[in-house]
Write an enzyme that holds these catalytic residues in place. Structure first.
Site, PDB file in Angstrom:
ATOM      1  N   CYS A   1       0.739  -1.228   0.016  1.00 53.28           N
ATOM      2  CA  CYS A   1       0.163  -0.029  -0.044  1.00 53.28           C
ATOM      3  C   CYS A   1       0.819   1.007  -0.050  1.00 53.28           C
ATOM      4  O   CYS A   1       2.084   1.210   0.068  1.00 53.28           O
ATOM      5  CB  CYS A   1      -0.955  -0.014   1.395  1.00 53.28           C
TER       6      CYS A   1
ATOM      7  N   GLY B   1      -1.158   0.284  -4.797  1.00 54.77           N
ATOM      8  CA  GLY B   1      -2.127  -0.566  -4.279  1.00 54.77           C
ATOM      9  C   GLY B   1      -3.514  -0.118  -5.115  1.00 54.77           C
ATOM     10  O   GLY B   1      -4.055   1.261  -5.102  1.00 54.77           O
TER      11      GLY B   1
ATOM     12  N   ASN C   1       1.547   0.893   6.013  1.00 53.99           N
ATOM     13  CA  ASN C   1       2.247   0.360   4.605  1.00 53.99           C
ATOM     14  C   ASN C   1       3.085  -0.854   5.356  1.00 53.99           C
ATOM     15  O   ASN C   1       4.138  -0.334   6.112  1.00 53.99           O
ATOM     16  CB  ASN C   1       3.060   1.395   3.984  1.00 53.99           C
ATOM     17  N   GLY C   2       3.275  -2.119   5.009  1.00 52.72           N
ATOM     18  CA  GLY C   2       4.329  -3.101   5.481  1.00 52.72           C
ATOM     19  C   GLY C   2       3.483  -4.141   5.935  1.00 52.72           C
ATOM     20  O   GLY C   2       2.239  -4.338   6.139  1.00 52.72           O
TER      21      GLY C   2
ATOM     22  N   CYS D   1      14.464  -1.595   1.190  1.00 48.98           N
ATOM     23  CA  CYS D   1      13.883  -2.436   0.397  1.00 48.98           C
ATOM     24  C   CYS D   1      14.327  -2.306  -1.054  1.00 48.98           C
ATOM     25  O   CYS D   1      14.096  -1.206  -1.658  1.00 48.98           O
ATOM     26  CB  CYS D   1      12.257  -2.488   0.169  1.00 48.98           C
TER      27      CYS D   1
ATOM     28  N   TYR E   1      11.240  -1.935  -9.033  1.00 46.13           N
ATOM     29  CA  TYR E   1       9.680  -1.758  -9.665  1.00 46.13           C
ATOM     30  C   TYR E   1       8.781  -0.901  -8.870  1.00 46.13           C
ATOM     31  O   TYR E   1       8.003  -0.360  -9.586  1.00 46.13           O
ATOM     32  CB  TYR E   1       9.285  -3.224  -9.685  1.00 46.13           C
TER      33      TYR E   1
ATOM     34  N   SER F   1       7.585  -0.636 -16.603  1.00 43.97           N
ATOM     35  CA  SER F   1       8.482  -0.838 -15.705  1.00 43.97           C
ATOM     36  C   SER F   1       9.870  -1.174 -16.190  1.00 43.97           C
ATOM     37  O   SER F   1      10.807  -0.960 -15.600  1.00 43.97           O
ATOM     38  CB  SER F   1       8.095  -2.136 -14.657  1.00 43.97           C
TER      39      SER F   1
ATOM     40  N   ASP G   1      11.541  -5.864 -15.391  1.00 48.89           N
ATOM     41  CA  ASP G   1      12.120  -5.788 -14.267  1.00 48.89           C
ATOM     42  C   ASP G   1      12.483  -7.021 -13.264  1.00 48.89           C
ATOM     43  O   ASP G   1      13.097  -7.051 -12.440  1.00 48.89           O
ATOM     44  CB  ASP G   1      11.415  -4.638 -13.307  1.00 48.89           C
TER      45      ASP G   1
ATOM     46  N   CYS H   1       8.940 -12.650   0.795  1.00 47.62           N
ATOM     47  CA  CYS H   1       9.287 -11.647   1.607  1.00 47.62           C
ATOM     48  C   CYS H   1       8.127 -11.513   2.661  1.00 47.62           C
ATOM     49  O   CYS H   1       6.980 -11.790   2.598  1.00 47.62           O
ATOM     50  CB  CYS H   1       8.945 -10.367   0.715  1.00 47.62           C
TER      51      CYS H   1
ATOM     52  N   CYS I   1      17.871  -4.080   1.777  1.00 43.31           N
ATOM     53  CA  CYS I   1      17.027  -5.643   2.044  1.00 43.31           C
ATOM     54  C   CYS I   1      16.967  -6.191   0.520  1.00 43.31           C
ATOM     55  O   CYS I   1      16.324  -5.651   0.087  1.00 43.31           O
ATOM     56  CB  CYS I   1      15.753  -5.558   2.927  1.00 43.31           C
TER      57      CYS I   1
ATOM     58  N   CYS J   1      14.625 -11.486  -0.609  1.00 47.82           N
ATOM     59  CA  CYS J   1      14.113 -12.341  -1.673  1.00 47.82           C
ATOM     60  C   CYS J   1      15.019 -12.992  -2.703  1.00 47.82           C
ATOM     61  O   CYS J   1      14.673 -13.818  -3.409  1.00 47.82           O
ATOM     62  CB  CYS J   1      12.919 -11.573  -2.296  1.00 47.82           C
TER      63      CYS J   1
END
Length: 460
Positions: free
Chosen positions: A12, A40, A118-119, A254, A260, A301, A364, A400, A449, A452
């Protein structure tokens, strides 16, 4: 499967604004959310309050769909206030239902508040069990609700909303950006690793908090700075107060924001997103010996990385697709044939750009591989001789846990199969991924981070 169905999704975007001079902010929230719509598309909402009015008078409107679908002109006559928060959502935890739309606005014994988040909170289940024992949360509560309940639980024991939020932040773990509106204050907090972005801006005497700089620009504001990882910032009529008690030296931003998620014209933690993506394309070109006639990108992208590849390699860049911008969201289709049609509805090939040519195409990421396979089929049907695929991220191998919708490993084609298998499966003449060491080329010394890709998670 539609184009967006074979992509990773951000959970989001959040937006908050406070005008001490009493200007109405609902339309600003609307425009801010429009600029964050890419983060989102499942639901949208806003809460506003008038700081000069009765305490606890928070007005909220939220619903399923795009921002433009949720809000109508008459809503702005009812959503009157000079302080507010807004949210756009893509669900990762909690289903795609009206009940999980945000903001989460609640009344409690000391007043009221509205929260946008968000998260993901990785220890939400542990905290939820305690809240269920206290009679607060219920079994289906999302981690955003758990967060809100925890702030309220702390608020009834503390002297201020800031203290309650700090106590809550000290308990929760994960990647998050949160904005809390009380009837008189706007408070923003960012996780101590800085996994999720949160940016501070200003327009004259009005302060703004947002997931991306583009949302601040959209309402005529100027970016002041990024909220520091672990920082809690409080905005009142007296100005800004910063609390850095939870800040630490171990950061992990991140990387997929730069690959992306973020809009191309955003700037995050001092990194221009467009430049980062161009540099990724250049890094791919430096490690490739493929001879080709033209470089193209998957819109939107892959375009910046494709431009970077072309500049570095000297191979001409071209736009090879027309993207239909009026299709709207890619709904999950009930049959394989309808899923295939969704790609063709969104993209069409400009035949004379690719006919008789060897093509380098850049995207991407490859998540499941279904969309790229269809795109290659479209290019070869249009007359492309060879299609060489370059990916401006490494192979996705691990899920993730911080609010990005990376599927389980068995849904990630690269976690189950070799590069050679994927290349054959999608019908490419060759396949090349960005290397993890090339992230330094993209974002310099920014600590990131990349769990992934390498299975090294910064928060357990």
């Amino acid at each position: 499967m539609g184009i967006s169905d074979d992509k990773l999704h951000e959970e989001c975007g959040v937006f908050g604004i406070y005008s001490p001079e009493g200007e109405a902010v609902a339309k600003d929230i609307y425009y801010g959310l429009i600029s964050l719509q890419h983060r989102g598309q499942e639901s949208a909402g806003m809460s506003v309050s008038d700081t000069t009015g009765p305490m606890g008078n928070i007005k909220t409107k939220k619903g399923m769909g795009l921002v433009s679908e949720v809000f109508a002109h008459q809503d702005f006559q009812e959503l009157v206030g000079n302080i507010g928060v807004g949210h756009v959502r893509y669900s990762t935890t909690g289903g795609s239902t009206p009940e999980n739309a945000q903001p989460i606005a609640m009344n409690y014994i000391k007043g009221s508040l509205a929260v946008v988040h968000n998260g993901n909170i990785v220890n939400a289940d542990e905290i939820k069990k305690e809240q269920m024992y206290r009679g607060q949360a219920h079994y289906t509560s999302s981690d955003s609700e758990v967060l809100t309940y925890e702030i309220i639980s702390e608020r009834v024991k503390t002297k201020s909303i800031e203290e309650a939020i700090e106590n809550t932040a000290d308990r929760i773990h994960g990647g998050y950006a949160v904005i809390v509106m009380s009837p008189r204050k706007l408070v923003g907090m960012r996780d101590p690793q800085g996994i999720k972005p949160l940016i501070l801006g200003k327009r004259e005497d009005t302060y703004i908090l947002a997931s991306e700089s583009v949302a601040i620009s959209a309402v005529g504001g100027e970016v002041i700075r990024d909220i520091k990882p672990g920082e809690i910032i409080t905005i009142t009529p007296d100005g800004i107060k910063s609390n850095e008690d939870l800040c630490n030296k171990q950061h992990a931003h991140c990387i997929f924001e730069y690959i992306y998620f973020a809009r191309l014209d955003s700037v995050m933690d001092g990194i221009e997103v467009h430049e980062a993506r161009e540099r990724a394309g250049r890094a791919l070109a430096r490690k490739s010996d493929v001879k080709a006639d033209v470089v193209i990108g998957v819109p939107d992208s892959g375009l910046a990385a494709a431009a970077g590849y072309a500049k570095e390699s000297g191979i001409p860049f071209a736009l090879a697709f027309h993207k239909n911008s009026y299709i709207g969201r890619s709904f999950i289709k009930p049959t394989d044939e309808e899923r295939r049609e969704a790609v063709h509805m969104k993209l069409s090939v400009i035949d004379n750009v690719v006919r008789g040519k060897n093509i380098i195409i850049i995207d991407d990421s490859i998540v499941r591989g279904t969309t790229m396979k269809q795109i290659i089929e479209m290019l070869k049907k249009a007359g492309a001789k060879e299609v060489h695929v370059k990916v401006s991220s490494p192979p996705f191998l691990y899920p993730c846990y911080y609010g990005t919708d990376v599927p389980s490993s068995n849904q990630l084609i690269a976690s189950e199969h070799s590069v050679e298998f994927i290349c054959n499966n999608i019908g490419a003449d060759s396949l090349q991924y960005l290397q993890i060491e090339d992230f330094k080329t993209m974002v310099g010394d920014l600590p990131i981070c990349k769990a992934c890709f390498d299975n090294h998670y910064p928060v357990k």
